[in-house]
Write an enzyme that holds these catalytic residues in place. Structure first.
Site, PDB file in Angstrom:
ATOM      1  N   GLU A 134     -22.185  43.682  -6.260  1.00  0.00           N
ATOM      2  CA  GLU A 134     -22.876  43.577  -4.971  1.00  0.00           C
ATOM      3  C   GLU A 134     -24.119  42.698  -5.091  1.00  0.00           C
ATOM      4  OE1 GLU A 134     -23.645  47.615  -4.007  1.00  0.00           O
ATOM      5  OE2 GLU A 134     -21.603  48.043  -3.327  1.00  0.00           O
ATOM      6  N   SER A 220     -17.504  31.936 -23.553  1.00  0.00           N
ATOM      7  CA  SER A 220     -16.555  31.776 -22.446  1.00  0.00           C
ATOM      8  C   SER A 220     -15.243  31.146 -22.867  1.00  0.00           C
ATOM      9  CB  SER A 220     -17.187  30.921 -21.338  1.00  0.00           C
ATOM     10  OG  SER A 220     -18.186  31.636 -20.660  1.00  0.00           O
ATOM     11  N   HIS A 349     -10.760  38.343 -10.993  1.00  0.00           N
ATOM     12  CA  HIS A 349     -11.043  37.838 -12.331  1.00  0.00           C
ATOM     13  C   HIS A 349     -12.550  37.725 -12.551  1.00  0.00           C
ATOM     14  CE1 HIS A 349     -10.734  35.534 -16.021  1.00  0.00           C
ATOM     15  NE2 HIS A 349     -11.582  34.658 -15.499  1.00  0.00           N
ATOM     16  N   SER A 350     -13.246  37.215 -11.568  1.00  0.00           N
ATOM     17  CA  SER A 350     -14.703  37.110 -11.601  1.00  0.00           C
ATOM     18  C   SER A 350     -15.179  36.974 -10.165  1.00  0.00           C
ATOM     19  CB  SER A 350     -15.153  35.896 -12.437  1.00  0.00           C
ATOM     20  OG  SER A 350     -14.865  34.687 -11.741  1.00  0.00           O
TER      21      SER A 350
END
Length: 457
Positions: A134, A220, A349-350
């Site tokens: 959020e 990453s 996923h993101s």
């Protein structure tokens, strides 16, 4: 009795059973059947020139080739190995969908204390994901990745390890850090890239790292952590440490070359490393059906000579039991272990992804409700009298308050200075790096409107 070569902070809740479970997993017909190797041996020696012979005969007069690695039997039948087995590898589980123990299941018992902590950390992780997600949507952090639907893999595997074991993560394992004592404030500081962040703001949000907790900083690049984990494990082996390395990756990572190199590297060096694959069916928007034709990930371990098991990743007790047994085998037998955990990424996923564009909404909701690992484990601890609705309300309320307070503190904390971009790599910075630092300072002063005002020069 458990082998003396293992030490564990969880010794009061099942260590006596861990060795017998590991033994059970190696006997014929068990989940992890230790089948006789057909033509390879561990640490074989090359055949000397004067010992070589093209063809020899066994006691039953069958011909075989004495080949480096072991004897290979001849056959008069031309038979190709099938591209797929008749039956898929079974999935080990302890709890059924209603959170009840499956009769005669092999598992490591857990105490009330450990079970309640596992559940509390799973619920905390879920709440943390909701609030930070959020916050990203409000523009307060730039990026976030949730673990919704995969909490059991995070927490149960972490509980099965010790603090001496090195973790080389992907980016969806913050629960391992949470279990080891990483505070909610530390999570917030990293996501907001302030001075409290151990990485000094150099990493994207959720790219955590903690030297004190033996948790390597997240990278990453997909699957690049896998060969690194094997190197860590080999180092532990050479130093005679009573510990192993553990690395995590998704099904998409298994499509990278680093995965194959790492498994072969680990098998050949007999490194004490546990590979934990979160097979959630999707590599961002790419389904497993578009990635490979093999029976998932576990079958690949056998191809590389790595002992493997497939586990229900939404079953907290199954994950805990499997990783405990894997740790014992990795350390005491000095071998790599591959754990394929079947699960589902309920979240996107993101924050850069909208999974409803490529996955049916009803499929997502099925896993969110009927197959949620947290609700499943809650039913089990409640059936034992270890949890209640009042305890649930108190936990959720307290965690939410702590997280909101941590976010407010993180937002007020000063950002790291510009100089930190150029430190911690070289003992004496090279001239070109010093020139870049000077150029950056001059550019920021010349165009202040294009740079954050809260970053000290």
């Amino acid at each position: 009795m458990i082998s003396p070569c293992l030490s564990s902070s969880n010794s009061d809740h099942g260590t006596l059973f861990t060795a017998s479970l590991a033994k059970d997993l190696r006997v014929s017909g068990s989940v992890l059947e230790n089948k006789p190797t057909l033509y390879t041996t561990r640490r074989f020696e090359s055949i000397r020139p004067d010992q070589r012979s093209d063809v020899k005969y066994s006691a039953n007069h069958k011909q075989f080739l004495d080949f480096p690695g072991g004897k290979v039997a001849f056959t008069h039948k031309m038979r190709f190995i099938s591209e797929s087995p008749e039956e898929r590898i079974p999935c080990y589980r302890v709890l059924d969908d209603n959170g009840q123990l499956i009769e005669c299941s092999s598992n490591v018992g857990v105490s009330k204390e450990i079970a309640v902590k596992m559940y509390s950390d799973m619920a905390t992780l879920q709440t943390m994901d909701t609030i930070f997600y959020e916050a990203q949507r409000q523009g307060r952090v730039s990026f976030y990745v949730t673990t919704i639907g995969e909490e059991a893999i995070n927490i149960a595997s972490a509980a099965a390890l010790t603090i001496d074991d090195f973790v080389v993560p992907q980016y969806r394992e913050p629960g391992v850090l949470l279990w080891r004592g990483f505070t909610l404030q530390e999570f917030a500081d990293q996501c907001f890239s302030n001075k409290g962040d151990d990485c000094r703001g150099r990493q994207m949000p959720v790219h955590y790292g903690s030297k004190k907790l033996n948790y390597f900083t997240v990278a990453s690049t997909i699957a690049s952590q896998l060969p690194h984990a094997v190197g860590v494990a080999y180092s532990l082996k050479m130093d005679g440490k009573d510990a192993c390395a553990v690395t995590y990756f998704g099904d998409g990572g298994s499509s990278e070359g680093d995965f194959h190199a790492a498994l072969n590297f680990a098998a050949v060096t007999e490194a004490p490393v546990i590979f934990i694959c979160r097979n959630n069916g999707w590599a961002i928007s790419t389904p497993t059906s578009d990635q490979f034709r093999s029976d998932g990930i576990a079958v690949r371990g056998e191809a590389y000579g790595v002992r493997s098991i497939r586990v229900d990743g939404n079953d907290t007790l199954a994950m805990y039991s499997a990783v405990r047994a894997a740790r014992e085998m990795a350390i005491c037998e000095q071998r790599p272990i591959l754990v394929e955990a079947l699960t589902y990424r309920v979240g996107h996923h993101s924050t850069s992804d909208d999974s409803t564009k490529y996955r049916p909404v009803d499929e997502i909701e099925l896993w969110r409700s009927a197959r949620d690992p947290i609700n499943r484990f809650r039913k089990w601890i409640e059936s034992n009298g270890w949890w209640s609705s009042d305890a649930e309300s108190e936990l959720r309320s307290n965690v939410r308050k702590q997280l909101l307070d941590a976010i407010q503190v993180a937002e007020r904390t000063e950002k790291p200075p510009v100089v930190d971009i150029f430190t911690d790599v070289y003992d004496v910075p090279p001239s070109n790096l010093s020139e870049q630092e000077k150029w950056l300072r001059e550019t920021v002063k010349k165009h202040p409107q294009d740079y954050p005002a809260d970053v000290p020069l």
